[in-house]
Every structure is written in C-alpha cells, then in structure tokens.
Design an enzyme around this catalytic site. Structure first.
Site, PDB file in Angstrom:
ATOM      1  N   HIS A 159      38.688  50.704  38.950  1.00  0.00           N
ATOM      2  CA  HIS A 159      37.962  51.423  40.061  1.00  0.00           C
ATOM      3  C   HIS A 159      38.044  52.442  40.610  1.00  0.00           C
ATOM      4  O   HIS A 159      38.621  52.380  41.521  1.00  0.00           O
ATOM      5  CB  HIS A 159      36.153  50.725  40.535  1.00  0.00           C
ATOM      6  CG  HIS A 159      35.624  50.025  40.025  1.00  0.00           C
ATOM      7  ND1 HIS A 159      33.990  50.753  39.016  1.00  0.00           N
ATOM      8  CD2 HIS A 159      35.448  48.471  39.069  1.00  0.00           C
ATOM      9  CE1 HIS A 159      33.691  49.794  37.823  1.00  0.00           C
ATOM     10  NE2 HIS A 159      34.326  48.675  38.589  1.00  0.00           N
TER      11      HIS A 159
ATOM     12  N   GLU B  42      36.906  55.320  41.231  1.00  0.00           N
ATOM     13  CA  GLU B  42      35.882  56.174  42.099  1.00  0.00           C
ATOM     14  C   GLU B  42      35.988  55.678  43.245  1.00  0.00           C
ATOM     15  O   GLU B  42      35.769  55.797  44.395  1.00  0.00           O
ATOM     16  CB  GLU B  42      35.209  56.302  41.719  1.00  0.00           C
ATOM     17  CG  GLU B  42      34.207  55.510  41.422  1.00  0.00           C
ATOM     18  CD  GLU B  42      34.458  53.624  40.232  1.00  0.00           C
ATOM     19  OE1 GLU B  42      34.021  53.152  39.425  1.00  0.00           O
ATOM     20  OE2 GLU B  42      35.829  53.785  39.772  1.00  0.00           O
TER      21      GLU B  42
ATOM     22  N   CYS C 292      36.023  50.084  33.672  1.00  0.00           N
ATOM     23  CA  CYS C 292      36.324  48.292  34.190  1.00  0.00           C
ATOM     24  C   CYS C 292      35.001  48.095  33.032  1.00  0.00           C
ATOM     25  O   CYS C 292      35.724  47.370  31.716  1.00  0.00           O
ATOM     26  CB  CYS C 292      34.801  48.266  35.640  1.00  0.00           C
ATOM     27  SG  CYS C 292      34.660  46.819  35.962  1.00  0.00           S
TER      28      CYS C 292
END
Length: 510
Positions: free
Chosen positions: A168, A170, A80
């Site tokens: 993202h 994660e 990001c």
C-alpha cells in the site's frame, strides 16, 4: 474541467488515503464503486487506480470490475486486491497465504530504472496488508520488485502501461509510497498538477455565481471549519443574498455562541443568532439513551432552522458544508441497495423545506477545505478549530441532560481546552474534550467529605477520524489541569484521562 484520476473502490479502508495522496500532488481524482462504468468520451481522465479490498479474489462473489475500455487505454495501477485481481483474471495463480502478510516489509529486489519505481531506494520500507498472495503471474507479466517474503511485490504487463503492487503506497509506513504514486500519476499518466486551492476558489466562485444568479440562499452555521469556509465562499460569490443561521442548542462550549457570532460579523457575513437553549433542554429532559438524544437534538434543530428560514423572503437554496468523504460514504461499494452512511449534512431538511441544495465543498477532503480556507483568508482560529460533534455536549454528558450538568461540563471543557492553548499543545491535538460521567465518587475538600461528579478528559491524534490514538499529554500538564478543574468547578471532585485508541474505542463516549 481538470485532468483526473479515477479510483475504483473495492471496499478498502485505505481508498480515501489513495485519493488524498493523489490530491496532495495537485491532481484531481474521484472515487467510484468498482462497478462504475467509465464514460467513453471523458477526455479529462488520465489514469485509473484499482484499490485494495477486504475481499479475496478467490471468494465466491468477490467484486469484479469491468476493465473493458480501461486496460490498455489508460495507465492502470492495481493496489493489493487490484494487483491480485489483474493477475488472477488474466491467468496467474493467486493463493491464500499460509500466514497473513501484514505489516512492514522491504523491497530487497527492484528494477530501479523502471518508470513506476524511479527515484525509490533499494531496501525501502513498504506496508503489506493482505491474506492472499500472487504465487505466479501470466506469461506477459514481468516482476519489477520483490520483498523478503513476497516474490511478486510489483509487476508490469509488457507493452502496456498496466502495473500491480501488493503493498500500500498510500499509507504512512510505506516510506517512499508518495514517490511511487507521483511516478504513476505525473510521469506515466502525464498529469500537469492543475488542481490547486487557488484554482478551486476561482472556479467555485464563478460556478456559484452562474448557478445561483440573484437567488437567495440560507446556510446553517456550526462554527466549524466546513460550514465557515462554505459560508465565506458563498459570500464572495453572492454577498448579501446569503443569510446564515447559527442556533444555540444549549450544548455548545462555554461562551461559544457569543464568540462565534462576533467572529462571523467581523467577516462581513449576514448572521442570525437564535438562542434556543431552553427548547432543547426541555425536549431532552429525562432522556438517557444516546441514539434517542441524537435524534431529538437533530429533529429540534430542523424545526428551529425551518422556522427561521421561512422568515426570510424568497429563499430558494439551502447551502451545506458537505465534503467529499460525506459523498463517498453515502455510496455503497456494492451498489445502491446498501448504504454505508446516510448523508449526515442533509438529514431531513431539503424535503421538509422544499429548497434546492448547493454544496460548495462537495469535492474536497477536510485538509483541502483548510487549504481553500487559508486561500480566502478564513481566520486561523476557525481553520485550526478542533472537530466538534453535531450534538455537542449532548453526547459528552453520559445519561440525562440538565442545565446544571451542561454548566459543569462547559466549565471543565473550557479549562481543558484553554489549558491546551496556553501550553502550546492545542495544534498538536486533532480533537479534545471532556466527558461528564454518570458516576459519583467520594472525595475530601477541606475537612468535608464530598460525593460529586467524575469527569474524563480525552485528547486524540488522527487525520480523518477513521482511526485515532490517544495523545501522550505531559503528566505535568494533566496534573495542572486536573487541579484547576477540581478547585474551580463546583460539583466535580475527580478527573481521569482516557487512554483508549480507536478502534476498539470510539472518539466520543456516546
């Protein structure tokens, strides 16, 4: 020493999630502020990840890392903000988006043979969360994935193991995000997955034995996961040279003081139990402000713990259940001038007691603490225990605290928690408890009018307490528990259920 990934933090709420996902791959990683200078001769470092950020790369004063000695030397992944910084800094065009790109997206174009994306499915869902977008990339960059709305969803720098992604990986909503992180950490960076609970236990015990020698250690037990695992690790390392102190502050759950003492003695720990209920109640008399209550409870604990610790001859160390989030959150992204959160496990103890501090769990996340605890045979009832606030019921009794209010809330809490266990719901809930409200309501019991207390039940689901959602407990269960509380707890005639999420609400009411 372990191979490790360095994560440079630009202030993203998701940075800890990146670290936890990497740790789940059995690879050690560390989070450092973005300005961290990587040591030149640290042979354990295998790769670097740049986190997201609440900042824009176009902001004046936006965080700028020093990538000299990193880019081109180590595999590098920008996530990001990290991706936008790489593009912006090296000559690409980053612009404010007309509409903020937030939420679910799908990779509709993807180089499926690329080492970063190998094993991922065309069309798989990813999670976007950014206000800027990469409009164009520098000449030596190459796009390797796009979504419907974002052309540069992922890129590489040619002839270099440097990559950027605008989503993202994660977070839970990036369905194949773990595969991408595994590709980067294992296949590109070449990590060998040597970070396991078993290796941590063996290395930590050896380290503690070397660090402490024959010195004596004192540890404050809370009955929770962190302090329990720390105590048992220390016990395996130094045995009888550790003394544990468990203080009953009069704000514990029903029968908790006795049950916790029993469980620890069965584990072979040397535990001193201190009944200090009246001292805490006296200190809290008439106090209604939540922050003042917290300070009084913390201060009184320090006084009592200090009194008891000084009775132990030749103590040199204070052991604490500090875990990695405590360490991270006490370091500001913007440098040492601003502290995000004081180191809550330390408080004022070490300065007052003149003891050195030992922290066996300092490098672990909460889920890793539980895995280590399982490896050293910590009982399930301790490992699966819900988090419980340090000030205990003191911040679940809204307003002033009296022994009778404590009695009422202990009974209510016991019925609720035991009900969750009896109905097989306890392990589905991250944290649960009851709040005694400073409100009385009219009721009818038999033929009599009552004017008694209101209690609120709260059950939330979370992974780390940073965000939480209320649990949709079955109506039948809530009806049964409410009925039991009103029938069995003198002083309560109304039960409500809290359906607020965090944010905007907090988990606790005070």
């Amino acid at each position: 020493m372990h191979e490790k990934i360095i994560i440079l933090d630009f202030g993203s709420q998701y940075t800890q999630l990146i670290a936890r996902k990497v740790r789940e791959l059995n690879v050690y990683c560390e989070i450092h502020p973005f300005a961290y200078e990587i040591p030149e001769n640290d042979d354990e470092i295998k790769a670097v990840i740049l986190s997201g950020s609440p900042f824009s790369v176009l902001d004046e004063g936006a965080p700028v890392p020093n990538l000299e000695g990193i880019k081109g030397k180590y595999p590098l992944l920008g996530v990001c903000y990290g991706a936008q910084y790489l593009s912006h800094h090296y000559g690409g065009d980053v612009r404010f988006s007309n509409s903020r790109e937030y939420g679910r997206a799908h990779l509709v174009k993807m180089d499926e043979s690329h080492s970063l994306l190998k094993g991922m499915t065309l069309g798989n869902q990813v999670w976007m969360s950014h206000g800027d977008t990469i409009n164009s990339i520098p000449e030596n960059f190459r796009i390797i994935a796009s979504t419907e709305d974002v052309n540069v969803a992922a890129f590489e720098i040619e002839n270099e193991k440097t990559y950027g992604i605008q989503f993202h990986p994660e977070v839970y909503h990036s369905v194949e995000g773990k595969q991408l992180l595994e590709n980067f950490v294992i296949h590109i960076a070449g990590c060998t997955r040597d970070w396991t609970p078993e290796s941590y236990v063996d290395e930590t015990i050896a380290k503690l034995q070397k660090q402490l020698g024959n010195d004596k250690v004192v540890l404050g037990l809370s009955g929770g996961v962190d302090s329990s695992v720390a105590a048992i690790l220390l016990h395996k390392a130094i045995g009888k040279n550790q003394t544990c102190i468990f203080v009953d502050n009069g704000l514990l759950r029903k029968n908790e003081f006795e049950s916790v003492l029993d469980s620890y003695k069965n584990l072979g720990l040397n535990v001193i139990g201190i009944d200090a209920r009246q001292r805490f109640w006296d200190a809290l008399k008439g106090i209604k402000d939540p922050e003042q209550k917290r300070k009084i409870i913390g201060g009184k604990f320090i006084d009592i713990f200090d009194e008891e610790a000084t009775k132990i001859k030749d103590v040199k160390w204070l052991a604490q259940g500090t875990i990695y989030p405590d360490v991270i959150e006490s370091i500001s992204v913007n440098g040492p001038s601003v502290t995000i959160k004081s180191h809550h496990n330390v408080g004022g103890l070490p300065d007052k007691m003149k003891l050195k501090v030992v922290e066996p769990l300092r490098s672990l996340f909460k889920d890793e603490v539980r895995r280590v605890g399982k490896t050293i045979d910590v009982p399930e009832n301790i490992l699966k225990r819900h988090p419980f606030p340090g000030p205990g019921l003191g911040i679940r009794i809204l307003g002033d605290i009296t022994p009778d209010k404590v009695r009422i809330l202990q009974e209510v809490d016991h019925i609720f928690i035991q009900g969750l266990k009896d109905d097989g719901l306890y392990d589905d809930v991250w944290q649960a408890g009851a709040m005694l409200l400073p409100v009385q309501s009219v009721g009818v019991m038999g033929d009599e009018r009552t004017y008694e207390q209101v209690v609120a039940l709260r059950a939330v689901q979370s992974t780390d307490g940073m965000t939480a959602d209320w649990v949709h407990l079955p109506y039948e269960f809530l009806a049964k528990v409410s009925n039991r509380i009103i029938n069995r707890v003198r002083g309560v005639n109304r039960v409500v259920y809290d359906i607020s999420s965090k944010p905007p609400a907090t988990i606790e009411w005070e």
